[in-house]
Design a protein around this motif. Sequence first.
Motif, mmCIF file in Angstrom:
data_model
loop_
_atom_site.group_PDB
_atom_site.id
_atom_site.type_symbol
_atom_site.label_atom_id
_atom_site.label_comp_id
_atom_site.label_asym_id
_atom_site.label_seq_id
_atom_site.Cartn_x
_atom_site.Cartn_y
_atom_site.Cartn_z
ATOM 1 N N GLY A 25 68.095 46.968 16.611
ATOM 2 C CA GLY A 25 68.641 47.385 15.328
ATOM 3 C C GLY A 25 67.727 48.339 14.590
ATOM 4 N N THR A 30 72.954 49.858 14.003
ATOM 5 C CA THR A 30 73.801 48.669 13.966
ATOM 6 C C THR A 30 74.478 48.367 15.300
ATOM 7 N N GLY A 33 72.145 46.871 17.778
ATOM 8 C CA GLY A 33 71.771 45.516 17.388
ATOM 9 C C GLY A 33 72.848 44.500 17.746
#
Length: 199
Positions: A25, A30, A33
């Motif tokens: 991340g 995002t 992650g």
Amino acid sequence: MEFLLTTIVLTVTPGTGVLFTIAAGLSRGTRAGLVAAVACTVGIVPHMLAALTGVAAVLHTSALAFQTLKYLGVAYLLFMAWKTLRDKSDLAAERDGTPRSVSDVITSAVLLNLLNPKLTVFFFAFLPQFVDENEPHTFLRMAELSAVFMLVTLVVFALYGVFAAAVRDHVIGRPRVMAWVRRVFATAFAALGLKLAFL
């Protein structure tokens, strides 16, 4: 509720999977992650299946083995408290921004947990503490608890990945933050271990 609370504490505590997800991340955003969170959870499955089969058989044949596994679990929690407190490593985030494909992230995350022998020990030591020794369907009960554990793992890891992506510019290069987090988790491990010892 006790199982759920213990599971949350264990999954939130920084370990190899959590650190990998946070690193993904922090370094790649995002999406990476979240992919890492899913892949790390999938990597748990082989250990879980192996432990479920073996522990279910043991618990049906020996009350002494049940108690032995219980205290092994207590020792494991105390060991994790010590290990968490002593761990001084930093997040291994990639700072060069080099993109990695989704397949690379998945492969790395699955192998990270698949090749981690401590996960098998974890399932053997942890699950029996929440199964009554007179439970007629030990395997099914432990499978149910394992499903809860994996769901919590997925959610917690996903939150770690999203959070890491959101604060990536503020966290990298600040190891003191992780040091305080480790102290809190180490205390929680020790408290849970002592509580289970007197159940």
